[in-house]
Design an enzyme around this catalytic site. Sequence first.
Site, PDB file in Angstrom:
ATOM      1  N   LYS A 375      50.855 -56.792  -3.101  1.00  0.00           N
ATOM      2  CA  LYS A 375      50.874 -57.093  -4.533  1.00  0.00           C
ATOM      3  C   LYS A 375      52.016 -56.329  -5.204  1.00  0.00           C
ATOM      4  O   LYS A 375      52.548 -55.367  -4.624  1.00  0.00           O
ATOM      5  CB  LYS A 375      49.527 -56.703  -5.149  1.00  0.00           C
ATOM      6  N   TYR A 602      72.054 -39.749 -25.293  1.00  0.00           N
ATOM      7  CA  TYR A 602      71.432 -40.022 -26.585  1.00  0.00           C
ATOM      8  C   TYR A 602      70.841 -38.770 -27.216  1.00  0.00           C
ATOM      9  O   TYR A 602      70.291 -37.912 -26.525  1.00  0.00           O
ATOM     10  CB  TYR A 602      70.296 -41.030 -26.412  1.00  0.00           C
TER      11      TYR A 602
END
Length: 710
Positions: A375, A602
């Site tokens: 999965k 940033y």
Amino acid sequence: MKTKENCGGIDVFRLLAAVLVIAIHTSPLTSFHPEADFFVTRILARVAVPFFFMVSGQFVISDLLFRKDTGGRVLLRYLKKIGLLYGIAILLYLPIGIYAGHYQGVTVYSVIRMLLFDGTFYHLWYFPACAIGTLLIAALSRFLKLPAMTAVVGALYLFGLFGDSYYGLIAHIPVISGAYSAAFRLFSYTRNGLFFAPIFLLLGVWAGSRKQGGARVRGIVGFALSFLAMTVEGFLLHQYDLPRHDSMYLMLIPTMIFLYQLLLHWRVSAPRNARPVAAWIYILHPAMVVVVRGMGKLLHQTELLVENSLIHYVIVTAFSVAAASLLAEGIAHWRKKPFPQGRAWIELDRSALARNVRFLQSRLPEGCSLMPAVKAEAYGHGAVLIAKELNTLGVRAFCVAGAAEGVKLRKGGVKGEILILGYTHPREFDLLRRYRLTQTVVDYDYACEMARYGKKLHVHLGVDTGMHRIGERSENISQICAIFDMPNLIVDGMFTHLSATDTMEPSARAFTGGQADAFRRLADGLKEKGYPIPKIHLQASYGVLNYPELAGDYARVGIALYGLLSTKQDTLRWKDSLAPVLSLKARVVSVRPLHPEESAGYGMAFTAQREMKIAVIAIGYADGLPRSLSNGAGAVLIDGCRAPIIGRVCMDQTIVDVSGISHVRAGDIAVIIGASGNETISAADLAEQSGSITNEILSRLGGRLERMMV
Ligand SMILES: *Cc1c(COP(=O)(O)O)cnc(C)c1O
């Protein structure tokens, strides 16, 4: 998600087959030993062209036959490609053909015959044969299934055989030889797109769908015996002077079946460009014969370069390989495809995966098979890539989270049972049937919903023994019996999920024991009432490692299969038995100075205190690098040294401190997960640094990363 499949054995043999075709056209041993040359060119090398047909069968015809939605497009694309190559080859050989007098006295009729069957130059028949064989199969597939089609094209091969190697047997039978004479007005040989190509195209389809592990010895023995028989067949036919031409043998069929299986299981890594280089060798080698002959004349070395058949062969081969490589390189350069390792990518270690499978299997008793959890793209590794590899390792059952994941595996060619562990919307029940997916019965109400669908569905019954996530509660035996009684539900399996197997603390042990007992009580109750017990499974990774005695028919292993456990501590504990499969790498984008007081990234989140050298790497949180690794929490490896992350991780880029690492340049590789020199960063380290578990780190690795098996 982009994945790249590795067919090393097939790709290497493309090159060998191309070199064998050169032998057919140059007879390397004639100067020395005519019989040996007969063996090499008329028998051994006869596997080459059927091999190429089988490759087309495996990779093109399968799509054509089994993907009804895209089959038409596949056909068109393939015909266009073949047509383009054929067109280029026709133009290339036109001057040589004219010079050699091939086209004297042509009529419209003979041109059509040449274009469709004989080829406009002596080796070019291969291209129309591909196209006609493919069209024939596409037409047959409208009326027939694969076995019936195979019987039809097998009969065509038999017809071809008697116009080829076995011609002498029928040449004197009046009506039959008359029929062949008529046929030979349409084409010069029966080894063409009607009688020769189709059977091998379909054998390629069979081979691709029957790839199985563990048949190595049978394959080698089968190949050796059938090739020996083909050799005897070839020499006998030759001795009795039966062949009109010698491309088609009876024993060529089993020889090719065994050979192809061996190649499918041959784990080698092929040279880059093997596919186009092989194709160009095939197309160019007759031109190289002309070149070498010309060279011989020019240098007054004809005796050496042409008349010595072996030297001639070697030189023609060398020239062909060189010309083909240059051309393939040139074309690749001109087409400018993205480079899979250009930015950030994932490498999967095939042998680590195989080792983990072996180890986990060894902890389980006979009769309990792995049912790997693939999965979430196989925990970020790439579901199709991993599941297909597991197929070749003999794994025949998988579990996924949802229907779309199951469909993707099937479309990628994954074989075996696929169990959906979670919810599937009733509107997708048709998908379950079309793609042979098994659905988990989430609870009694869901079973009723499935019953209303009416058509047969394969299911595993989920049982809740204490996790309280999914499954019908184990004590509700009457509801569970009712589910077994629903006429359209075929209950192939029954499972529970153990929720506290990751520690061995007394309370967790007691809890797990309670879950196992509840599950056993349910099974006993069902047995008492006369219900047959389907396949059962309880364990996930930690269950297999900590509670091997709870093995059922399957073990749903996830994280351990990928060589890790959820925490760093557990991963370290099992590191001698389990090897991580995944490495995550990215390119260095730029290296620059950062002066004192300057900040990087940033929000001025990092400011240099001293003179620094920093590097930008091409990976960010959109690729799954957790943003919480910002500002020194995490690091990457460059050139075997640790480079701490500084500033905030951006969406696509990250800045690292490389002050202590000399020689770092743009284009270098940074390892985010994996080894570099003597240093290693594990997904478990990232998990610890970012306050998560390895499962989350891995399953969030981004879809834009290229995945490749190495
Ligand atoms: C994901 C999952 C697994 C696999 O778990 P691991 O701990 O990764 O081995 C097994 N069973 C169920 C029901 C799951 O959801």
